[in-house]
Write an enzyme that holds these catalytic residues in place. Structure first.
Site, PDB file in Angstrom:
ATOM      1  N   SER A   7      -3.913  -3.220  -9.635  1.00 45.95           N
ATOM      2  CA  SER A   7      -3.531  -4.617  -9.436  1.00 45.95           C
ATOM      3  C   SER A   7      -4.717  -5.517  -9.738  1.00 45.95           C
ATOM      4  O   SER A   7      -5.729  -5.497  -9.039  1.00 45.95           O
ATOM      5  CB  SER A   7      -3.061  -4.837  -8.001  1.00 45.95           C
ATOM      6  OG  SER A   7      -2.957  -6.234  -7.779  1.00 45.95           O
ATOM      7  N   MET A  35       2.123 -15.224  -7.822  1.00 45.58           N
ATOM      8  CA  MET A  35       2.504 -15.797  -6.518  1.00 45.58           C
ATOM      9  C   MET A  35       2.545 -17.321  -6.628  1.00 45.58           C
ATOM     10  O   MET A  35       1.668 -17.914  -7.262  1.00 45.58           O
ATOM     11  CB  MET A  35       1.466 -15.411  -5.471  1.00 45.58           C
ATOM     12  CG  MET A  35       1.235 -13.924  -5.361  1.00 45.58           C
ATOM     13  SD  MET A  35      -0.025 -13.584  -4.133  1.00 45.58           S
ATOM     14  CE  MET A  35      -0.177 -11.800  -4.300  1.00 45.58           C
ATOM     15  N   HIS A  64       4.735  -8.578 -11.586  1.00 46.89           N
ATOM     16  CA  HIS A  64       5.414  -8.591 -10.284  1.00 46.89           C
ATOM     17  C   HIS A  64       5.543 -10.053  -9.842  1.00 46.89           C
ATOM     18  O   HIS A  64       4.560 -10.669  -9.434  1.00 46.89           O
ATOM     19  CB  HIS A  64       4.559  -7.769  -9.293  1.00 46.89           C
ATOM     20  CG  HIS A  64       5.043  -7.783  -7.882  1.00 46.89           C
ATOM     21  ND1 HIS A  64       4.276  -7.331  -6.831  1.00 46.89           N
ATOM     22  CD2 HIS A  64       6.223  -8.182  -7.328  1.00 46.89           C
ATOM     23  CE1 HIS A  64       4.945  -7.458  -5.700  1.00 46.89           C
ATOM     24  NE2 HIS A  64       6.132  -7.978  -5.972  1.00 46.89           N
ATOM     25  N   MET A  66       6.382 -12.863  -7.459  1.00 52.19           N
ATOM     26  CA  MET A  66       6.612 -13.211  -6.044  1.00 52.19           C
ATOM     27  C   MET A  66       6.823 -14.720  -6.006  1.00 52.19           C
ATOM     28  O   MET A  66       5.988 -15.478  -5.515  1.00 52.19           O
ATOM     29  CB  MET A  66       5.399 -12.784  -5.198  1.00 52.19           C
ATOM     30  CG  MET A  66       5.355 -11.284  -4.979  1.00 52.19           C
ATOM     31  SD  MET A  66       3.721 -10.724  -4.478  1.00 52.19           S
ATOM     32  CE  MET A  66       3.010 -10.478  -6.093  1.00 52.19           C
TER      33      MET A  66
HETATM   34  C1  DX5 Z   1       0.553  -7.841  -2.733  1.00 51.37           C
HETATM   35  C2  DX5 Z   1       0.548  -7.457  -4.170  1.00 51.37           C
HETATM   36  C3  DX5 Z   1      -0.141  -6.193  -4.457  1.00 51.37           C
HETATM   37  C4  DX5 Z   1      -1.604  -6.166  -4.100  1.00 51.37           C
HETATM   38  C5  DX5 Z   1      -1.983  -4.735  -3.851  1.00 51.37           C
HETATM   39  O1  DX5 Z   1       1.422  -8.891  -2.556  1.00 51.37           O
HETATM   40  O2  DX5 Z   1       1.881  -7.324  -4.639  1.00 51.37           O
HETATM   41  O3  DX5 Z   1       0.043  -5.776  -5.804  1.00 51.37           O
HETATM   42  O4  DX5 Z   1      -2.437  -6.725  -5.082  1.00 51.37           O
HETATM   43  O5  DX5 Z   1      -3.281  -4.709  -3.357  1.00 51.37           O
HETATM   44  P1  DX5 Z   1      -3.830  -3.531  -2.441  1.00 51.37           P
HETATM   45  O6  DX5 Z   1      -3.755  -2.274  -3.241  1.00 51.37           O
HETATM   46  O7  DX5 Z   1      -5.232  -3.968  -2.146  1.00 51.37           O
HETATM   47  O8  DX5 Z   1      -2.970  -3.470  -1.219  1.00 51.37           O
HETATM   48 ZN    ZN Z   2       2.195  -6.403  -6.644  1.00 53.54          ZN
END
Ligand code: DX5
Ligand code: ZN
Length: 215
Positions: A7, A35, A64, A66
């Protein structure tokens, strides 16, 4: 084999090219967290960053979303180079089938994402249609949170349902709090794609952390 999707939220934004190269060499996908400050309380990054990464990426971009109204932005993320796009069931609700069609209509693989407090049965009607499922193992919004152990049961339940409906090959992606210590349990529960932010980018040796998760 398990695919690892670092990520980029946890990458070093002052030296992004170095981290992009690391993913190119050692991982399988670029996981890009978008996000909007409305669907989740945090704001991450947008098109300029995704487009810059796309110019250097030799692995597929896994976006992804959000955000509220994901359908508004699908085409732009597809044009920016996404190979996979997931959006949240909680954001789309009764529009979920239409958003999946919109993503697939762009020639992109469509995934439905679900937060830890939403019963997984809510996405069962869409398992016939999706290209992958994204099970959140933390609440969407921030990197660096702790893996929620009940997620293992949720992964197993979705895997069983995918088998029951005759789609055993649909991958399950899991996102949040994943590292070398819990990767085997998550894969054992039925996941094929592991997202990892802090456990990769905060590691002394990111390549070794990725290798340790490839179960
Ligand atoms: C959270 C994100 C994740 C995040 C994961 O909302 O969707 O992809 O970056 O990060 P770690 O691996 O640090 O939990
Ligand atoms: Zn994510």
């Amino acid at each position: 084999m398990t695919r690892i999707a670092p990520s980029i939220l946890s990458a070093d934004f002052l030296h992004l090219e170095k981290d992009v190269e690391m993913v190119n060499q050692h991982a399988d996908l670029f996981h890009l967290d978008i996000m909007d400050g409305t669907f989740v309380p945090n704001i991450s990054y947008g098109f300029p960053v995704v487009e810059a990464i796309a110019r250097k990426a030799r692995k597929p971009l896994d976006v992804h979303l959000m955000i509220v109204h994901p359908e508004k932005y699908v085409e732009r993320f597809a044009k920016a180079g996404a190979s996979l796009i997931s959006f949240h069931y909680e954001a789309a609700q009764e529009n979920t089938a239409a958003v999946i069609e919109c993503i697939q209509g762009q020639g992109v693989q469509a995934g439905v994402a679900i937060n830890p407090d939403c019963p997984v049965q809510a996405i069962f009607p869409y398992l016939y249609q999706v290209d992958f499922v994204l099970i959140m193992s933390v609440f969407a919004g921030f990197g660096g949170q702790k893996f929620i152990p009940e997620s293992l049961h949720r992964i197993r339940t979705v895997r069983e349902e995918l088998c029951r409906i005759g789609r055993p090959d649909v991958p399950i992606e899991v996102d949040g709090g994943i590292g070398p210590a819990n990767a085997a349990d998550i894969v054992g529960a039925g996941a094929q794609i592991l997202v990892a932010g802090s456990s990769v980018f905060k590691a002394e040796d990111p390549a070794a952390a990725i290798a340790a998760m490839r179960i």
